[in-house]
Motif scaffolding. Sequence first.
Motif, PDB file in Angstrom:
ATOM      1  N   LEU A  99      55.132  18.289  32.999  1.00 31.98           N
ATOM      2  CA  LEU A  99      55.376  18.221  34.438  1.00 31.98           C
ATOM      3  C   LEU A  99      54.073  18.155  35.231  1.00 31.98           C
ATOM      4  N   GLN A 156      60.807   7.416  37.491  1.00 29.07           N
ATOM      5  CA  GLN A 156      60.714   7.790  38.898  1.00 29.07           C
ATOM      6  C   GLN A 156      60.062   6.711  39.769  1.00 29.07           C
ATOM      7  N   THR A 173      66.294  11.986  43.389  1.00 33.34           N
ATOM      8  CA  THR A 173      66.028  13.233  42.667  1.00 33.34           C
ATOM      9  C   THR A 173      66.589  13.224  41.249  1.00 33.34           C
ATOM     10  N   THR A 176      64.164  13.931  38.135  1.00 32.12           N
ATOM     11  CA  THR A 176      63.734  15.332  38.093  1.00 32.12           C
ATOM     12  C   THR A 176      64.867  16.233  37.636  1.00 32.12           C
ATOM     13  N   THR A 180      64.633  18.676  34.170  1.00 34.65           N
ATOM     14  CA  THR A 180      64.761  20.136  34.213  1.00 34.65           C
ATOM     15  C   THR A 180      66.051  20.607  33.548  1.00 34.65           C
ATOM     16  N   GLY A 208      66.001  21.294  39.560  1.00 30.19           N
ATOM     17  CA  GLY A 208      65.192  20.094  39.718  1.00 30.19           C
ATOM     18  C   GLY A 208      65.406  19.433  41.059  1.00 30.19           C
ATOM     19  N   HIS A 212      62.365  18.979  43.871  1.00 28.99           N
ATOM     20  CA  HIS A 212      62.004  17.664  44.412  1.00 28.99           C
ATOM     21  C   HIS A 212      62.128  17.646  45.938  1.00 28.99           C
TER      22      HIS A 212
END
Length: 448
Positions: A99, A156, A173, A176, A180, A208, A212
Amino acid sequence: MFGIVRPCRHRLSDRLRTDWMAHLCGLCLALRADHGQFARVATNYDGLIISVLVEAQSPEATRAAGRRTAGPCPLRGMRTAPVARGEGARLAAAVSLVLASAKVRDHIADGDGALGRRPVAAAARRVATRWDRAGALTGSDLGFDTAVLVAAVDRQPDIEALAGRGTPLLTITEPTETATAAAFAHTAELAGRPANRAPLAEVGRLFGRLAHLLDAVEDLDEDARTGAWNPLLATGATLDEARRLCEDAVHGVRLALRDVAFTDGKLAHVLLAHELRHAVDRAFGPTCSHPASHPTNPYGPGTQQPYGNPYAQPQGNPYAQPHGGQPAPGNGPYAPHGGLNAPQGAHGAPQPLHPGPGHGGSDGDWFGGGGGDGGGDAGGSPGRPPRRRSLVPGCAVWLGLCCTCQLCCREEYHDPWSGDKRGGWCHKCECCECCECCECCECCDCSC
Protein backbone atom coordinates in the motif's frame (compact mmCIF):
# COMPACT_ATOMS: atom_id res chain seq x y z
CA MET A 1 3.17 8.10 9.63
CA PHE A 2 -0.12 8.01 7.77
CA GLY A 3 -3.55 6.42 8.14
CA ILE A 4 -7.11 7.32 8.99
CA VAL A 5 -7.34 5.44 12.32
CA ARG A 6 -5.42 7.64 14.76
CA PRO A 7 -6.89 7.09 18.23
CA CYS A 8 -6.51 9.84 20.78
CA ARG A 9 -4.86 8.52 23.93
CA HIS A 10 -7.69 9.98 26.02
CA ARG A 11 -10.17 7.67 24.30
CA LEU A 12 -8.27 4.46 25.11
CA SER A 13 -7.94 2.77 28.45
CA ASP A 14 -4.40 2.02 29.66
CA ARG A 15 -4.63 -1.62 28.55
CA LEU A 16 -5.98 -0.83 25.10
CA ARG A 17 -3.41 1.92 24.59
CA THR A 18 -0.64 -0.52 25.52
CA ASP A 19 -2.05 -3.10 23.10
CA TRP A 20 -2.32 -0.51 20.32
CA MET A 21 1.29 0.57 20.80
CA ALA A 22 2.37 -3.09 20.87
CA HIS A 23 0.89 -3.64 17.41
CA LEU A 24 2.29 -0.37 16.06
CA CYS A 25 5.81 -1.20 17.28
CA GLY A 26 5.39 -4.81 16.15
CA LEU A 27 4.59 -3.65 12.62
CA CYS A 28 7.62 -1.36 12.60
CA LEU A 29 9.95 -4.12 13.82
CA ALA A 30 8.50 -6.67 11.40
CA LEU A 31 9.25 -4.29 8.53
CA ARG A 32 12.82 -3.92 9.75
CA ALA A 33 13.36 -7.63 10.30
CA ASP A 34 12.02 -8.75 6.91
CA HIS A 35 12.87 -5.81 4.67
CA GLY A 36 15.55 -3.64 6.25
CA GLN A 37 15.71 -0.37 8.11
CA PHE A 38 14.44 1.84 5.30
CA ALA A 39 11.22 -0.19 5.01
CA ARG A 40 10.18 1.14 8.42
CA VAL A 41 9.03 4.36 6.73
CA ALA A 42 6.06 2.30 5.50
CA THR A 43 4.78 1.95 9.07
CA ASN A 44 1.24 3.31 9.18
CA TYR A 45 -1.70 3.40 11.55
CA ASP A 46 -4.06 1.49 9.28
CA GLY A 47 -1.70 -1.40 8.57
CA LEU A 48 -1.54 -2.39 12.23
CA ILE A 49 -5.26 -3.22 12.14
CA ILE A 50 -4.26 -6.39 10.24
CA SER A 51 -2.11 -7.44 13.20
CA VAL A 52 -4.89 -6.49 15.64
CA LEU A 53 -7.44 -8.65 13.79
CA VAL A 54 -5.16 -11.70 13.71
CA GLU A 55 -4.52 -11.48 17.44
CA ALA A 56 -8.18 -10.76 18.26
CA GLN A 57 -9.25 -14.02 16.59
CA SER A 58 -6.40 -16.22 17.85
CA PRO A 59 -6.74 -18.63 20.79
CA GLU A 60 -5.50 -17.47 24.18
CA ALA A 61 -2.37 -19.64 24.04
CA THR A 62 -1.39 -18.18 20.69
CA ARG A 63 -2.12 -14.65 21.88
CA ALA A 64 0.19 -15.06 24.88
CA ALA A 65 3.01 -16.32 22.64
CA GLY A 66 2.50 -13.46 20.20
CA ARG A 67 4.21 -10.83 22.37
CA ARG A 68 7.82 -10.16 23.23
CA THR A 69 9.67 -7.40 25.04
CA ALA A 70 11.53 -5.11 22.67
CA GLY A 71 14.63 -3.19 23.67
CA PRO A 72 14.88 0.57 24.20
CA CYS A 73 13.91 2.67 21.22
CA PRO A 74 14.24 6.45 20.73
CA LEU A 75 10.68 6.55 19.40
CA ARG A 76 9.49 5.25 22.78
CA GLY A 77 11.68 7.60 24.80
CA MET A 78 14.38 4.92 25.17
CA ARG A 79 12.05 2.56 27.00
CA THR A 80 11.41 -1.13 26.54
CA ALA A 81 7.89 -2.22 25.66
CA PRO A 82 5.86 -5.32 24.78
CA VAL A 83 5.43 -5.63 21.03
CA ALA A 84 3.39 -7.94 18.81
CA ARG A 85 5.17 -10.54 16.72
CA GLY A 86 4.33 -13.48 14.51
CA GLU A 87 2.22 -13.95 11.42
CA GLY A 88 -0.14 -11.07 12.12
CA ALA A 89 2.68 -8.52 12.30
CA ARG A 90 4.35 -9.98 9.20
CA LEU A 91 1.11 -9.87 7.19
CA ALA A 92 0.59 -6.28 8.31
CA ALA A 93 4.14 -5.50 7.14
CA ALA A 94 3.54 -7.07 3.72
CA VAL A 95 0.26 -5.21 3.20
CA SER A 96 1.79 -1.94 4.42
CA LEU A 97 4.66 -2.23 1.95
CA VAL A 98 2.36 -2.82 -1.01
CA LEU A 99 0.00 0.00 0.00
CA ALA A 100 2.91 2.36 0.64
CA SER A 101 4.18 1.47 -2.82
CA ALA A 102 0.78 2.41 -4.22
CA LYS A 103 0.87 5.73 -2.38
CA VAL A 104 4.32 6.50 -3.78
CA ARG A 105 3.15 5.70 -7.32
CA ASP A 106 0.12 7.93 -6.84
CA HIS A 107 2.30 10.85 -5.74
CA ILE A 108 4.60 10.25 -8.72
CA ALA A 109 1.63 10.30 -11.10
CA ASP A 110 0.39 13.56 -9.57
CA GLY A 111 3.85 15.10 -9.54
CA ASP A 112 3.57 16.04 -5.88
CA GLY A 113 6.44 18.02 -4.38
CA ALA A 114 9.91 16.67 -5.08
CA LEU A 115 8.39 13.67 -6.88
CA GLY A 116 7.56 16.02 -9.72
CA ARG A 117 11.27 16.01 -10.65
CA ARG A 118 12.37 13.20 -12.93
CA PRO A 119 15.45 11.99 -11.01
CA VAL A 120 13.56 11.86 -7.72
CA ALA A 121 10.55 10.19 -9.36
CA ALA A 122 12.78 7.57 -10.97
CA ALA A 123 14.39 6.71 -7.63
CA ALA A 124 11.02 6.59 -5.90
CA ARG A 125 9.66 4.32 -8.62
CA ARG A 126 12.51 1.87 -8.05
CA VAL A 127 11.80 1.88 -4.31
CA ALA A 128 8.10 1.21 -4.97
CA THR A 129 8.95 -1.70 -7.26
CA ARG A 130 11.29 -3.17 -4.65
CA TRP A 131 8.57 -2.85 -1.99
CA ASP A 132 6.12 -4.67 -4.25
CA ARG A 133 8.52 -7.61 -4.59
CA ALA A 134 9.32 -7.64 -0.87
CA GLY A 135 5.63 -7.58 0.07
CA ALA A 136 4.90 -10.41 -2.36
CA LEU A 137 7.70 -12.51 -0.87
CA THR A 138 6.45 -12.10 2.70
CA GLY A 139 2.85 -12.62 1.60
CA SER A 140 3.69 -15.90 -0.12
CA ASP A 141 5.33 -17.17 3.09
CA LEU A 142 2.00 -16.51 4.84
CA GLY A 143 -0.20 -17.95 2.10
CA PHE A 144 -1.41 -14.54 0.97
CA ASP A 145 -1.20 -13.60 -2.69
CA THR A 146 -0.34 -9.91 -2.85
CA ALA A 147 -1.08 -9.98 -6.59
CA VAL A 148 -4.62 -9.00 -5.61
CA LEU A 149 -3.27 -5.81 -4.08
CA VAL A 150 -0.90 -5.10 -6.96
CA ALA A 151 -3.65 -5.70 -9.54
CA ALA A 152 -5.92 -3.29 -7.68
CA VAL A 153 -3.17 -0.67 -7.62
CA ASP A 154 -2.53 -1.10 -11.35
CA ARG A 155 -6.24 -0.87 -12.14
CA GLN A 156 -6.74 2.40 -10.29
CA PRO A 157 -5.13 4.76 -12.89
CA ASP A 158 -7.26 3.32 -15.70
CA ILE A 159 -10.45 3.87 -13.70
CA GLU A 160 -9.42 7.42 -12.85
CA ALA A 161 -8.63 8.16 -16.49
CA LEU A 162 -12.14 7.14 -17.56
CA ALA A 163 -13.91 8.93 -14.71
CA GLY A 164 -15.82 12.11 -15.41
CA ARG A 165 -18.79 14.15 -14.32
CA GLY A 166 -21.48 11.85 -12.99
CA THR A 167 -19.24 8.81 -12.44
CA PRO A 168 -20.29 7.14 -9.17
CA LEU A 169 -17.73 7.50 -6.41
CA LEU A 170 -18.02 3.79 -5.64
CA THR A 171 -16.69 3.00 -9.11
CA ILE A 172 -13.50 4.87 -8.25
CA THR A 173 -13.12 3.33 -4.77
CA GLU A 174 -13.62 -0.26 -6.02
CA PRO A 175 -9.90 -1.18 -6.39
CA THR A 176 -9.13 0.01 -2.86
CA GLU A 177 -12.14 -1.87 -1.51
CA THR A 178 -11.05 -5.08 -3.25
CA ALA A 179 -7.49 -4.86 -1.91
CA THR A 180 -8.44 -4.20 1.72
CA ALA A 181 -11.17 -6.86 1.63
CA ALA A 182 -8.62 -9.49 0.60
CA ALA A 183 -6.18 -8.44 3.34
CA PHE A 184 -8.82 -8.40 6.09
CA ALA A 185 -10.26 -11.74 5.02
CA HIS A 186 -6.86 -13.46 5.16
CA THR A 187 -6.54 -12.62 8.86
CA ALA A 188 -9.25 -15.25 9.46
CA GLU A 189 -7.08 -17.89 7.76
CA LEU A 190 -4.02 -17.03 9.82
CA ALA A 191 -6.04 -17.18 13.04
CA GLY A 192 -7.69 -20.49 12.13
CA ARG A 193 -11.19 -18.97 11.87
CA PRO A 194 -12.31 -19.58 8.26
CA ALA A 195 -15.92 -18.78 9.17
CA ASN A 196 -14.86 -15.18 9.74
CA ARG A 197 -13.70 -14.68 6.16
CA ALA A 198 -16.98 -13.33 4.77
CA PRO A 199 -17.75 -10.74 7.47
CA LEU A 200 -14.12 -9.61 7.64
CA ALA A 201 -14.05 -9.22 3.86
CA GLU A 202 -17.07 -6.93 4.20
CA VAL A 203 -15.32 -4.98 6.97
CA GLY A 204 -12.25 -4.62 4.78
CA ARG A 205 -14.27 -3.54 1.75
CA LEU A 206 -15.99 -0.77 3.67
CA PHE A 207 -12.74 0.21 5.37
CA GLY A 208 -11.12 0.62 1.95
CA ARG A 209 -14.00 2.82 0.84
CA LEU A 210 -13.57 5.00 3.89
CA ALA A 211 -9.81 5.26 3.46
CA HIS A 212 -10.17 6.34 -0.18
CA LEU A 213 -12.94 8.88 0.40
CA LEU A 214 -11.46 10.41 3.55
CA ASP A 215 -8.11 10.81 1.84
CA ALA A 216 -9.87 12.57 -1.04
CA VAL A 217 -11.71 14.91 1.32
CA GLU A 218 -8.57 15.80 3.28
CA ASP A 219 -6.67 16.56 0.04
CA LEU A 220 -9.54 18.41 -1.63
CA ASP A 221 -8.35 21.99 -1.06
CA GLU A 222 -4.74 21.20 -1.93
CA ASP A 223 -5.72 19.27 -5.06
CA ALA A 224 -8.00 22.10 -6.18
CA ARG A 225 -5.16 24.57 -5.74
CA THR A 226 -2.52 22.49 -7.55
CA GLY A 227 -4.77 20.91 -10.16
CA ALA A 228 -4.07 17.36 -9.00
CA TRP A 229 -6.61 14.64 -9.70
CA ASN A 230 -9.23 14.20 -6.98
CA PRO A 231 -12.30 11.93 -7.18
CA LEU A 232 -14.61 14.61 -5.82
CA LEU A 233 -13.42 17.22 -8.30
CA ALA A 234 -13.37 14.79 -11.23
CA THR A 235 -16.88 13.44 -10.68
CA GLY A 236 -18.49 16.63 -9.39
CA ALA A 237 -19.59 14.83 -6.22
CA THR A 238 -20.49 17.02 -3.26
CA LEU A 239 -19.15 16.76 0.24
CA ASP A 240 -22.63 15.80 1.42
CA GLU A 241 -22.64 12.82 -0.92
CA ALA A 242 -19.17 11.77 0.19
CA ARG A 243 -20.16 12.05 3.84
CA ARG A 244 -23.29 9.98 3.27
CA LEU A 245 -21.18 7.20 1.76
CA CYS A 246 -18.76 7.41 4.68
CA GLU A 247 -21.55 7.32 7.25
CA ASP A 248 -23.05 4.26 5.54
CA ALA A 249 -19.64 2.58 5.53
CA VAL A 250 -19.12 3.20 9.27
CA HIS A 251 -22.54 1.74 9.99
CA GLY A 252 -21.82 -1.25 7.73
CA VAL A 253 -18.54 -1.95 9.51
CA ARG A 254 -20.32 -2.08 12.85
CA LEU A 255 -22.94 -4.47 11.52
CA ALA A 256 -20.33 -6.76 9.93
CA LEU A 257 -18.27 -6.87 13.13
CA ARG A 258 -21.22 -8.44 14.94
CA ASP A 259 -20.81 -11.54 12.77
CA VAL A 260 -17.10 -11.97 13.52
CA ALA A 261 -16.16 -14.46 16.23
CA PHE A 262 -13.39 -12.87 18.32
CA THR A 263 -11.45 -14.32 21.24
CA ASP A 264 -10.88 -10.79 22.55
CA GLY A 265 -12.12 -8.16 20.16
CA LYS A 266 -12.12 -5.06 22.35
CA LEU A 267 -9.27 -3.27 20.60
CA ALA A 268 -10.53 -4.27 17.15
CA HIS A 269 -13.98 -2.99 18.12
CA VAL A 270 -12.63 0.35 19.34
CA LEU A 271 -10.52 0.91 16.23
CA LEU A 272 -13.09 -0.18 13.67
CA ALA A 273 -16.39 0.75 15.31
CA HIS A 274 -15.49 3.92 17.18
CA GLU A 275 -12.29 5.39 15.73
CA LEU A 276 -13.68 5.25 12.20
CA ARG A 277 -16.48 7.45 13.48
CA HIS A 278 -13.90 9.95 14.75
CA ALA A 279 -12.01 9.74 11.42
CA VAL A 280 -15.15 10.81 9.56
CA ASP A 281 -15.71 13.67 12.00
CA ARG A 282 -12.10 14.75 11.63
CA ALA A 283 -12.41 14.94 7.84
CA PHE A 284 -15.85 16.54 7.54
CA GLY A 285 -16.09 18.46 10.79
CA PRO A 286 -16.45 17.52 14.46
CA THR A 287 -19.72 16.10 15.64
CA CYS A 288 -20.59 13.89 18.56
CA SER A 289 -21.89 10.49 17.54
CA HIS A 290 -23.86 9.83 20.72
CA PRO A 291 -27.64 10.26 20.63
CA ALA A 292 -29.41 12.91 22.65
CA SER A 293 -30.27 10.37 25.33
CA HIS A 294 -26.58 9.64 26.02
CA PRO A 295 -25.79 10.92 29.52
CA THR A 296 -22.53 12.60 28.44
CA ASN A 297 -24.06 14.55 25.57
CA PRO A 298 -27.06 16.53 26.81
CA TYR A 299 -26.92 18.82 23.77
CA GLY A 300 -28.30 16.36 21.25
CA PRO A 301 -26.76 14.43 18.35
CA GLY A 302 -24.34 16.18 16.04
CA THR A 303 -23.54 18.85 18.62
CA GLN A 304 -20.65 19.63 20.91
CA GLN A 305 -20.70 21.04 24.37
CA PRO A 306 -20.32 24.82 24.18
CA TYR A 307 -16.94 26.38 24.70
CA GLY A 308 -16.21 28.44 27.74
CA ASN A 309 -14.91 27.90 31.22
CA PRO A 310 -15.61 24.23 32.05
CA TYR A 311 -15.23 25.05 35.75
CA ALA A 312 -17.80 27.84 35.78
CA GLN A 313 -20.47 27.24 38.43
CA PRO A 314 -24.05 27.75 37.21
CA GLN A 315 -25.21 28.86 40.65
CA GLY A 316 -22.15 30.87 41.54
CA ASN A 317 -18.78 29.72 42.83
CA PRO A 318 -19.33 27.59 45.96
CA TYR A 319 -15.73 28.27 46.95
CA ALA A 320 -16.05 32.07 46.76
CA GLN A 321 -14.31 33.66 49.68
CA PRO A 322 -15.36 36.65 51.77
CA HIS A 323 -13.32 39.82 52.20
CA GLY A 324 -13.11 40.80 48.56
CA GLY A 325 -12.57 37.34 47.20
CA GLN A 326 -9.34 36.64 49.08
CA PRO A 327 -8.84 32.93 49.69
CA ALA A 328 -8.99 31.75 53.23
CA PRO A 329 -5.78 30.44 54.80
CA GLY A 330 -5.08 26.88 53.70
CA ASN A 331 -7.49 27.13 50.77
CA GLY A 332 -5.26 27.93 47.83
CA PRO A 333 -3.50 25.99 45.14
CA TYR A 334 -0.35 25.77 47.28
CA ALA A 335 -2.12 24.63 50.43
CA PRO A 336 -0.44 21.65 52.15
CA HIS A 337 -3.13 19.23 50.98
CA GLY A 338 -4.21 20.95 47.80
CA GLY A 339 -7.03 23.02 49.30
CA LEU A 340 -10.53 23.34 47.94
CA ASN A 341 -9.37 25.18 44.84
CA ALA A 342 -6.64 22.69 43.95
CA PRO A 343 -6.86 20.82 40.63
CA GLN A 344 -9.12 17.83 40.91
CA GLY A 345 -8.14 14.29 39.99
CA ALA A 346 -10.15 11.80 37.97
CA HIS A 347 -12.48 11.02 40.89
CA GLY A 348 -12.66 14.45 42.48
CA ALA A 349 -9.64 13.95 44.75
CA PRO A 350 -7.20 16.87 45.03
CA GLN A 351 -4.30 16.43 42.66
CA PRO A 352 -0.88 17.93 43.51
CA LEU A 353 0.53 20.42 41.06
CA HIS A 354 3.91 18.72 41.10
CA PRO A 355 4.72 15.00 41.30
CA GLY A 356 6.41 13.51 44.29
CA PRO A 357 10.07 12.61 44.63
CA GLY A 358 11.46 10.42 41.89
CA HIS A 359 8.47 10.80 39.58
CA GLY A 360 9.41 10.30 35.97
CA GLY A 361 12.99 9.29 36.74
CA SER A 362 12.56 5.65 35.71
CA ASP A 363 10.80 6.04 32.35
CA GLY A 364 13.76 7.08 30.24
CA ASP A 365 13.33 10.86 30.53
CA TRP A 366 17.08 11.37 30.53
CA PHE A 367 17.24 14.81 28.99
CA GLY A 368 13.99 16.38 30.14
CA GLY A 369 14.77 15.96 33.81
CA GLY A 370 12.63 13.40 35.59
CA GLY A 371 12.26 13.42 39.35
CA GLY A 372 14.80 13.00 42.07
CA ASP A 373 17.85 15.13 42.58
CA GLY A 374 18.40 15.96 38.93
CA GLY A 375 14.79 16.01 37.82
CA GLY A 376 12.42 18.54 36.42
CA ASP A 377 11.25 19.43 39.94
CA ALA A 378 13.93 20.95 42.12
CA GLY A 379 14.64 18.24 44.63
CA GLY A 380 11.43 16.48 43.65
CA SER A 381 9.39 18.27 46.30
CA PRO A 382 5.69 18.71 45.51
CA GLY A 383 5.50 22.40 46.40
CA ARG A 384 8.59 23.67 44.62
CA PRO A 385 8.60 25.27 41.17
CA PRO A 386 10.08 23.33 38.24
CA ARG A 387 13.79 23.50 37.61
CA ARG A 388 14.82 26.26 35.19
CA ARG A 389 17.88 26.39 32.96
CA SER A 390 19.68 29.22 31.22
CA LEU A 391 19.88 29.50 27.43
CA VAL A 392 22.95 27.35 26.70
CA PRO A 393 22.18 24.39 29.02
CA GLY A 394 18.57 24.48 27.84
CA CYS A 395 19.68 24.30 24.22
CA ALA A 396 21.88 21.31 25.04
CA VAL A 397 18.98 19.52 26.70
CA TRP A 398 16.69 20.40 23.79
CA LEU A 399 19.23 18.92 21.36
CA GLY A 400 19.29 15.71 23.39
CA LEU A 401 15.49 15.52 23.40
CA CYS A 402 15.39 16.14 19.67
CA CYS A 403 18.07 13.59 18.76
CA THR A 404 16.30 10.88 20.76
CA CYS A 405 12.89 11.75 19.27
CA GLN A 406 11.44 12.49 22.69
CA LEU A 407 10.04 15.87 21.58
CA CYS A 408 7.66 14.13 19.20
CA CYS A 409 7.24 10.56 20.44
CA ARG A 410 7.06 10.84 24.22
CA GLU A 411 3.67 11.37 25.77
CA GLU A 412 5.17 13.86 28.22
CA TYR A 413 8.56 15.48 28.61
CA HIS A 414 9.93 18.38 30.64
CA ASP A 415 10.58 21.65 28.87
CA PRO A 416 14.38 22.10 28.54
CA TRP A 417 14.28 25.68 29.84
CA SER A 418 11.30 26.03 32.18
CA GLY A 419 11.02 22.41 33.36
CA ASP A 420 7.27 22.44 32.79
CA LYS A 421 5.61 19.33 31.44
CA ARG A 422 4.88 19.31 27.72
CA GLY A 423 3.01 16.88 25.53
CA GLY A 424 4.84 15.14 22.69
CA TRP A 425 4.02 16.42 19.22
CA CYS A 426 2.72 13.02 18.10
CA HIS A 427 0.43 12.77 21.13
CA LYS A 428 -1.53 15.97 20.69
CA CYS A 429 -5.14 15.29 21.56
CA GLU A 430 -7.32 15.27 18.45
CA CYS A 431 -10.64 14.97 20.23
CA CYS A 432 -12.82 17.89 21.18
CA GLU A 433 -11.82 20.10 24.07
CA CYS A 434 -14.16 18.34 26.46
CA CYS A 435 -13.36 14.66 25.98
CA GLU A 436 -16.36 13.50 27.99
CA CYS A 437 -18.81 14.34 25.22
CA CYS A 438 -17.32 11.80 22.80
CA GLU A 439 -16.00 9.10 25.11
CA CYS A 440 -17.33 5.60 24.78
CA CYS A 441 -17.45 3.17 27.64
CA GLU A 442 -14.01 1.93 28.61
CA CYS A 443 -15.12 -1.69 28.50
CA CYS A 444 -16.33 -1.27 24.89
CA ASP A 445 -19.24 -3.54 25.72
CA CYS A 446 -21.63 -1.28 23.86
CA SER A 447 -24.56 -2.21 21.70
CA CYS A 448 -23.28 -0.62 18.48
